[in-house]
Write a protein that holds these residues in place. Structure first.
Motif: not given
Length: 319
Positions: A229-240
């Motif tokens: 299972q590949f992690e899916t970060p929250a939008a804010e975390a992905r932007e960071m």
């Protein structure tokens, strides 16, 4: 599991350290002081893969190289699964126990998705990303197509899928201690001059019995069964994460993780990241080209290098 005191004729001279935070005895080396560099290996290697980088970077940084569950000097518990998410859990627990911050992630092979899983959960603890033949995927929609396309060209993944279907995957991988060289060569290892009894012992000795092979067979079985299972970060975390300094170094003779499939994922996530393509260098690029990689990583981290090294780095730069 390798005895903790083993140095393989001095080629891995680092003091062994252990943590029980992940729920088993996890081995890691912890060398030097300064900004943290966390080196994450993949299949079927261990911290030994980073031995040259540890020696070089520990002069200016604190370099930590753990062995994943079932690999190297870490334990191989019988009551655990060995899926991607398990390895992310383990690294997360180690990082929290050591309270590591401002981490430079250095990732090879499945160390890539493990490290990115950590970044997705704790983006505030990561300061930079270095991918060395290590994919940096999240659970994005296009990932399935990328993995399928790569598996169709990869002898390793093609064999895994076929062997799992025919019920002989564990039969072969449970003897990894004896077929380690053929496994490394299949994946893409080019520098035959490195093959010595010591080198073979270092890579083969973690897997002397089927019970010791749960890590190496578990990762392959998880791929065949679609259990990772590949992690899916929250939008804010992905932007960071996307704003972090990032670099990809890829041995272009990699026959397991083809750059043409995985480098676009890196460029998509890190639009300002640097990409270096190493010719005549295979999947185990840290073995095939340790000097070139050490030079590239040093420059990325701001460690002064000579004019010759800089010229070499510029020659490798693709983007």
């Amino acid at each position: 599991m390798i005895p903790s005191e083993s140095t393989f004729n001095g080629t891995y001279p680092y003091a062994p350290k252990f943590s029980d935070a992940p729920g088993f005895r996890m081995h890691y080396v912890d060398e030097g002081s300064g900004p943290v560099v966390l080196c994450l290996h993949g299949e079927p290697t261990w911290g030994y893969l980073f031995r040259h980088l540890v020696a070089q970077l520990s002069r200016t940084h604190r370099v930590i190289a753990p062995d994943h569950m079932g690999f190297g000097k870490s334990e191989t518990p019988a009551d655990r699964t060995y899926w991607l998410q398990d390895h992310v859990d383990n690294i997360e627990q180690l990082v929290l126990a050591l309270d590591l911050r401002e981490i430079v992630l250095v990732m090879h092979d499945f160390g890539g998705p493990v490290g990115m899983g950590l970044a997705a959960r704790h983006p505030e603890r990561v300061s930079a990303v270095i991918s060395i033949n290590g994919p940096v995927p999240f659970g994005q929609p296009e990932l399935g197509d990328v993995l399928t396309a790569n598996a169709q060209e990869s002898p390793w993944f093609s064999w895994i899928l076929r062997a799992a279907q025919e019920g002989r995957l564990e039969t072969v991988l449970n003897e990894t201690g004896y077929n380690i060289l053929s496994t490394l060569k299949l994946n893409g290892f080019e520098n035959n001059a490195l093959i010595t009894p010591t080198w073979l012992e270092a890579y083969g000795s973690p897997f002397p019995t089927p019970a010791d092979c749960r890590g190496v067979s578990g990762w392959a079985a998880g791929f065949a069964a679609g259990m990772h299972q590949f992690e899916t970060p929250a939008a804010e975390a992905r932007e960071m994460i996307s704003r972090l300094p990032a670099m990809a170094i890829w041995g272009m003779e990699d026959r397991t993780l083809h750059g043409k499939h995985f480098l676009p994922l890196f460029r998509s996530l890190f639009p300002n990241g640097k990409v270096y393509e190493l010719p005549q260098t295979g999947h185990y690029s840290l073995e095939d080209a340790p000097d070139a990689i050490g030079s590239l990583v040093s420059r990325f981290l701001g460690i002064p290098s000579g004019d010759k090294e800089t010229a070499t780095q510029d020659a490798y730069e693709a983007y």
